[in-house]
Design an enzyme around this catalytic site. Sequence first.
Site, PDB file in Angstrom:
ATOM      1  N   GLU A 164      18.934 -16.973  -7.423  1.00 44.99           N
ATOM      2  CA  GLU A 164      18.453 -15.664  -7.861  1.00 44.99           C
ATOM      3  C   GLU A 164      17.819 -15.747  -9.254  1.00 44.99           C
ATOM      4  O   GLU A 164      16.780 -15.138  -9.520  1.00 44.99           O
ATOM      5  CB  GLU A 164      19.616 -14.654  -7.815  1.00 44.99           C
ATOM      6  CG  GLU A 164      19.295 -13.265  -8.337  1.00 44.99           C
ATOM      7  CD  GLU A 164      18.133 -12.577  -7.639  1.00 44.99           C
ATOM      8  OE1 GLU A 164      17.632 -13.063  -6.616  1.00 44.99           O
ATOM      9  OE2 GLU A 164      17.697 -11.548  -8.171  1.00 44.99           O
ATOM     10  N   ARG A 169       5.040   0.349  -5.881  1.00 41.82           N
ATOM     11  CA  ARG A 169       5.054  -0.451  -4.652  1.00 41.82           C
ATOM     12  C   ARG A 169       4.214  -1.722  -4.790  1.00 41.82           C
ATOM     13  O   ARG A 169       4.358  -2.638  -3.991  1.00 41.82           O
ATOM     14  CB  ARG A 169       4.515   0.384  -3.481  1.00 41.82           C
ATOM     15  CG  ARG A 169       5.393   1.567  -3.151  1.00 41.82           C
ATOM     16  CD  ARG A 169       4.713   2.492  -2.168  1.00 41.82           C
ATOM     17  NE  ARG A 169       4.626   1.934  -0.848  1.00 41.82           N
ATOM     18  CZ  ARG A 169       5.502   2.145   0.129  1.00 41.82           C
ATOM     19  NH1 ARG A 169       6.542   2.894  -0.084  1.00 41.82           N
ATOM     20  NH2 ARG A 169       5.337   1.605   1.318  1.00 41.82           N
ATOM     21  N   TRP A 181      -2.984  -2.863  -1.396  1.00 40.31           N
ATOM     22  CA  TRP A 181      -2.519  -4.223  -1.700  1.00 40.31           C
ATOM     23  C   TRP A 181      -3.266  -5.105  -0.721  1.00 40.31           C
ATOM     24  O   TRP A 181      -3.041  -5.047   0.490  1.00 40.31           O
ATOM     25  CB  TRP A 181      -1.011  -4.290  -1.478  1.00 40.31           C
ATOM     26  CG  TRP A 181      -0.343  -5.518  -1.973  1.00 40.31           C
ATOM     27  CD1 TRP A 181       0.101  -5.759  -3.243  1.00 40.31           C
ATOM     28  CD2 TRP A 181       0.019  -6.676  -1.216  1.00 40.31           C
ATOM     29  NE1 TRP A 181       0.701  -6.994  -3.311  1.00 40.31           N
ATOM     30  CE2 TRP A 181       0.664  -7.576  -2.088  1.00 40.31           C
ATOM     31  CE3 TRP A 181      -0.146  -7.048   0.123  1.00 40.31           C
ATOM     32  CZ2 TRP A 181       1.150  -8.817  -1.663  1.00 40.31           C
ATOM     33  CZ3 TRP A 181       0.333  -8.281   0.535  1.00 40.31           C
ATOM     34  CH2 TRP A 181       0.968  -9.148  -0.362  1.00 40.31           C
ATOM     35  N   ASN A 184      -2.039   2.112   5.879  1.00 44.55           N
ATOM     36  CA  ASN A 184      -1.114   1.018   5.528  1.00 44.55           C
ATOM     37  C   ASN A 184      -0.861   0.225   6.800  1.00 44.55           C
ATOM     38  O   ASN A 184      -0.694   0.816   7.857  1.00 44.55           O
ATOM     39  CB  ASN A 184       0.250   1.554   5.078  1.00 44.55           C
ATOM     40  CG  ASN A 184       0.206   2.159   3.708  1.00 44.55           C
ATOM     41  OD1 ASN A 184      -0.832   2.166   3.057  1.00 44.55           O
ATOM     42  ND2 ASN A 184       1.333   2.679   3.277  1.00 44.55           N
ATOM     43  N   GLY A 185      -0.743  -1.081   6.658  1.00 39.94           N
ATOM     44  CA  GLY A 185      -0.431  -1.902   7.829  1.00 39.94           C
ATOM     45  C   GLY A 185      -1.591  -2.826   8.165  1.00 39.94           C
ATOM     46  O   GLY A 185      -2.478  -3.060   7.327  1.00 39.94           O
ATOM     47  N   CYS A 226       0.810  -1.210   0.000  1.00 40.39           N
ATOM     48  CA  CYS A 226       0.000   0.000   0.000  1.00 40.39           C
ATOM     49  C   CYS A 226       0.849   1.268   0.000  1.00 40.39           C
ATOM     50  O   CYS A 226       1.887   1.326   0.637  1.00 40.39           O
ATOM     51  CB  CYS A 226      -0.872   0.050   1.243  1.00 40.39           C
ATOM     52  SG  CYS A 226      -1.819  -1.423   1.528  1.00 40.39           S
ATOM     53  N   HIS A 239      20.124 -36.169  -4.225  1.00 38.05           N
ATOM     54  CA  HIS A 239      19.503 -36.398  -2.920  1.00 38.05           C
ATOM     55  C   HIS A 239      17.996 -36.153  -2.959  1.00 38.05           C
ATOM     56  O   HIS A 239      17.373 -35.960  -1.915  1.00 38.05           O
ATOM     57  CB  HIS A 239      20.169 -35.506  -1.867  1.00 38.05           C
ATOM     58  CG  HIS A 239      21.627 -35.799  -1.710  1.00 38.05           C
ATOM     59  ND1 HIS A 239      22.098 -36.984  -1.205  1.00 38.05           N
ATOM     60  CD2 HIS A 239      22.723 -35.072  -2.053  1.00 38.05           C
ATOM     61  CE1 HIS A 239      23.420 -36.969  -1.205  1.00 38.05           C
ATOM     62  NE2 HIS A 239      23.829 -35.827  -1.736  1.00 38.05           N
ATOM     63  N   GLU A 257       9.013 -15.180 -10.454  1.00 36.01           N
ATOM     64  CA  GLU A 257       8.180 -14.069  -9.986  1.00 36.01           C
ATOM     65  C   GLU A 257       7.559 -13.264 -11.118  1.00 36.01           C
ATOM     66  O   GLU A 257       6.491 -12.686 -10.922  1.00 36.01           O
ATOM     67  CB  GLU A 257       8.909 -13.173  -8.974  1.00 36.01           C
ATOM     68  CG  GLU A 257      10.080 -12.422  -9.484  1.00 36.01           C
ATOM     69  CD  GLU A 257      10.796 -11.648  -8.372  1.00 36.01           C
ATOM     70  OE1 GLU A 257      10.170 -11.300  -7.369  1.00 36.01           O
ATOM     71  OE2 GLU A 257      11.999 -11.388  -8.536  1.00 36.01           O
ATOM     72  N   LYS A 285      13.952 -14.794 -10.173  1.00 33.81           N
ATOM     73  CA  LYS A 285      13.584 -13.843 -11.234  1.00 33.81           C
ATOM     74  C   LYS A 285      12.550 -14.466 -12.159  1.00 33.81           C
ATOM     75  O   LYS A 285      11.538 -13.868 -12.473  1.00 33.81           O
ATOM     76  CB  LYS A 285      14.798 -13.441 -12.084  1.00 33.81           C
ATOM     77  CG  LYS A 285      15.830 -12.520 -11.506  1.00 33.81           C
ATOM     78  CD  LYS A 285      15.379 -11.113 -11.254  1.00 33.81           C
ATOM     79  CE  LYS A 285      14.747 -10.997  -9.894  1.00 33.81           C
ATOM     80  NZ  LYS A 285      15.461 -10.421  -8.825  1.00 33.81           N
ATOM     81  N   LYS A 342       6.813  -3.958  -4.303  1.00 31.84           N
ATOM     82  CA  LYS A 342       8.211  -3.528  -4.259  1.00 31.84           C
ATOM     83  C   LYS A 342       8.662  -3.290  -2.820  1.00 31.84           C
ATOM     84  O   LYS A 342       9.807  -3.528  -2.479  1.00 31.84           O
ATOM     85  CB  LYS A 342       8.355  -2.235  -5.069  1.00 31.84           C
ATOM     86  CG  LYS A 342       9.783  -1.760  -5.251  1.00 31.84           C
ATOM     87  CD  LYS A 342      10.526  -2.639  -6.225  1.00 31.84           C
ATOM     88  CE  LYS A 342      11.957  -2.221  -6.451  1.00 31.84           C
ATOM     89  NZ  LYS A 342      12.725  -3.309  -7.085  1.00 31.84           N
TER      90      LYS A 342
HETATM   91  C1  F6R Z   1      12.906 -10.050  -6.068  1.00 28.63           C
HETATM   92  C2  F6R Z   1      12.418  -9.064  -5.171  1.00 28.63           C
HETATM   93  C3  F6R Z   1      12.108  -9.463  -3.758  1.00 28.63           C
HETATM   94  C4  F6R Z   1      12.880  -8.545  -2.827  1.00 28.63           C
HETATM   95  C5  F6R Z   1      12.509  -8.813  -1.359  1.00 28.63           C
HETATM   96  C6  F6R Z   1      13.347  -7.976  -0.412  1.00 28.63           C
HETATM   97  O1  F6R Z   1      13.059  -9.561  -7.354  1.00 28.63           O
HETATM   98  O2  F6R Z   1      12.316  -7.939  -5.548  1.00 28.63           O
HETATM   99  O3  F6R Z   1      12.417 -10.791  -3.520  1.00 28.63           O
HETATM  100  O4  F6R Z   1      14.237  -8.773  -3.046  1.00 28.63           O
HETATM  101  O5  F6R Z   1      11.161  -8.544  -1.164  1.00 28.63           O
HETATM  102  O6  F6R Z   1      13.188  -6.627  -0.675  1.00 28.63           O
HETATM  103  P1  F6R Z   1      14.196  -5.567  -0.096  1.00 28.63           P
HETATM  104  O7  F6R Z   1      15.519  -5.788  -0.733  1.00 28.63           O
HETATM  105  O8  F6R Z   1      13.591  -4.244  -0.435  1.00 28.63           O
HETATM  106  O9  F6R Z   1      14.271  -5.783   1.389  1.00 28.63           O
END
Ligand code: F6R
Length: 599
Positions: free
Chosen positions: A474, A26, A76, A102-103, A2, A497, A481, A478, A594
């Site tokens: 990683e 966000r 959100w 928010n929250g 949010c 395993h 997601e 990517k 985000k």
């Molecule tokens: C992956 C992604 C998320 C963030 C995670 C941590 O592309 O964006 O996995 O890495 O939510 O976010 P931060 O780094 O802002 O703590």
Amino acid sequence: MCGIIGVIGDKAVERVMNGLIALEYRGYDSAGIAVKKDSKIKVYKATGEVKNVISLVFKDIDSLKDSKIAIGHTRWATHGKPCNENAHPHTDEDSTIAIIHNGIIENYLTLKKELLEKGYNFSSETDSEVIAHLIADKFKKHKDFQIAFHQAVLELQGTFAILCINNKENRIYFAKLVNPLVIGIGVGNNSDNYYCSSDMASMSTLKLTNKFIILEDNEYGFIDAKDGIKVFDISGNSLKTKQVIETKFHYTQADKSNYDYFMLKEIKEIPEVIPNAFASDVSDVLSAIDSSNNIYITACGTSYHAALVAKYVFNKVCRRDVHVYHSSEYVYLNPANANDLLIAISQSGETLDTLTAVKNAKRKGVKIVSLTNHYGSSISRESDLQLYMNSGPEISVVATKTYIAQLIILYKIAFSLVNNSAELEKLKEFREIVGNFLKNNNSLTNVEKIAKELKSENDFYFIGRGLSYPTALEAALKLKEISYKHAEAFPAGELKHGPLSLITDKATVIAISPSDSLVKKIESNILECKSRGAKIVTVTDNQDVVKLSNYSIVMEMIPELFSPISYIVPLQYFAYRMTVENNLNPDKPRNLAKSVTVE
Ligand code: F6R
């Protein structure tokens, strides 16, 4: 997650609408705006994109454009599905009060029950709506809005950043506990304008201001065109000495330029991010590490993968063991002690799991170093020492360029700890190495071709050994997601395993296989998968590996230790291409945000 924006002053409605656009990054599923106009509060809400609510407001714009008070919210969903009723702002029954939140209000069911018994009617499934009715109830009793707001806030449990307007006063009330909330002070011709937002970036992007007051937990107050800013502690004592900070951070790059998506633009910015990150002054952190018993790192998602790379690099370069924890699990173990050091890595600086881990560690006297991309973020403010990625805004929900910035800074720390200036010099070369890959049409076209041919595959297994294992993790994150493909990562040695039973002719195995000391071992793993019918994609600089592959992304040869920096870049691009090939928007993956401000 949010987003919140509030404006007192000129062009309030227009600025709130632009603020919502600036907060879109966000992540959200509905949005809304409340405007005070001639002792009435008008509320506009819509699901889907912010432009939907903006088009509703535009129908009334002639009557609203002179208004000097407006608040806006991107939601959100947590409590109740995304729909108009659940979107914020929420009002009391007479629409004399509007709030955005928010929250999570953890005691909302108790409060709701009490308010229902008093005869208040609810129109949403949200926890947030109780705030509007609670304030209305307190106002009935106290007849003074400031007291009513304070009394209501005292009853809320959980986490919140709240903005509230009423139909009588020219004020925006605010309150904060855990969720971030900042006040912006108008500059230049707008010095009698005031803003509230869940982040500084939205206000800076709009060039509204670069002067901020950052609210701490349990603070509340109001902004008022006449009376300015008033902040109180939870007991109602006025806090006259709140510091005004001026940001050094410039958000001028926060537009897509000629790119179709922010994700692509941000991948292409990686070469520039490398020298900016390298310029970070790590000297205080080196002293802190030298004087600490143990080094811990806590982080989530992509930042956690950067921490895992650091674990390998510190082990190899400085012979120091680094204890790496997912923040969401760190909080249950709280393993660091006084005389230990905790490095918290977070692009946003707002991730609640990481913030909670930091607060828990602080209570035990642990020294905290933060590595974030946001000046003044909650995590950097909780830290003893701050490092910044200096990567410019990262708007796409998925982290790309900031991951590389995190790696550069963590490598710089490791090499600096052992005074290895030769390796530090090599680190700088990655601007060119990554730049060469991203400028090379043949390399990019090859990745595009692989993505096109694999776009209908549904099971991807990423494997790597040693330093390439975090890269596999990683790369899988990517891909899953943004393209919604099933993607998992394993240390290649773990295949036998368990995961090997999943490898059939339906599987695609992506092996991260630089010519390092482990390459022969991963060749065997590739053969194990190939003999079970899997399609093999390799990211490699090794011709023997290429020969085993159905598809290869051929990389420039680099020293073994550095492969995490350059090998992830084509895989970020691969995830991007898989996503657009499947007609999905890589910048706005479903269900993700985000800035993750719930636990
Ligand atoms: C992956 C992604 C998320 C963030 C995670 C941590 O592309 O964006 O996995 O890495 O939510 O976010 P931060 O780094 O802002 O703590």
